[in-house]
Design a protein around this motif. Structure first.
Motif, mmCIF file in Angstrom:
data_model
loop_
_atom_site.group_PDB
_atom_site.id
_atom_site.type_symbol
_atom_site.label_atom_id
_atom_site.label_comp_id
_atom_site.label_asym_id
_atom_site.label_seq_id
_atom_site.Cartn_x
_atom_site.Cartn_y
_atom_site.Cartn_z
ATOM 1 N N ALA A 1 17.349 -18.448 20.347
ATOM 2 C CA ALA A 1 16.929 -17.618 21.529
ATOM 3 C C ALA A 1 15.640 -16.597 21.306
ATOM 4 O O ALA A 1 15.259 -16.271 22.506
ATOM 5 C CB ALA A 1 17.666 -17.751 22.607
ATOM 6 N N THR B 1 15.672 -19.819 38.076
ATOM 7 C CA THR B 1 14.391 -19.759 37.901
ATOM 8 C C THR B 1 13.674 -19.822 39.018
ATOM 9 O O THR B 1 12.663 -18.805 39.192
ATOM 10 C CB THR B 1 14.227 -21.218 37.560
ATOM 11 N N LYS C 1 11.672 -22.747 30.459
ATOM 12 C CA LYS C 1 13.303 -22.635 30.216
ATOM 13 C C LYS C 1 14.389 -23.783 31.078
ATOM 14 O O LYS C 1 15.233 -24.011 30.196
ATOM 15 C CB LYS C 1 14.239 -21.020 30.228
#
Length: 137
Positions: free
Chosen positions: A10, A132, A99
């Motif tokens: 990450a 998101t 992502k």
């Protein structure tokens, strides 16, 4: 120990986005992807030889070769799309959408790999998707 590598992944993915956004300025996104890929190739083979694991090549099954090649093609397509998106969009918008692969992976793992999909996973997917959308809209 796997979670240490996941955290490393990450952190390096975040650095990748920022470094790429700076480096891609004035460079064709396809050319930039090729340069990045060449660096990854040299680094990967360097680690293979440094660790002495190159002798395992002959033990890889035909099925594994097929799926590793398909995975490589998917990675290449992902990187080409990612770099083009980064070149034309804001990193703060491109990265959250990228992502979303977490949600897509969970769904595909359930459908293809028959991995369990729990209520917790469903809630996580909904929250990731909502987060998101909140970041990019």
């Amino acid at each position: 120990m796997w979670w240490c590598f996941a955290i490393g992944s990450a952190v390096f993915a975040a650095l990748t986005a920022i470094l790429a956004k700076v480096g891609i300025e004035g460079v064709n996104s396809t050319l930039a992807t090729a340069i990045r890929t060449a660096v990854v190739l040299v680094m990967s083979w360097g680690i293979v030889f440094f660790t002495g694991t190159q002798s395992g090549i002959g033990e890889i099954s035909h099925r594994s070769w097929l799926f590793l090649i398909l995975s490589g093609l998917a990675t290449g397509a992902s990187w080409l799309c990612y770099y083009h998106a980064l070149q034309t969009g804001a990193a703060s918008k491109v990265v959250p959408i990228d992502k979303m692969s977490v949600v897509i992976t969970l769904v595909l793992a359930f459908l293809i790999l028959r991995e369990p999909f729990s209520t917790k996973s469903l809630i996580g997917c909904v929250l990731i998707t909502a987060g998101t959308l909140l970041m990019v809209l």
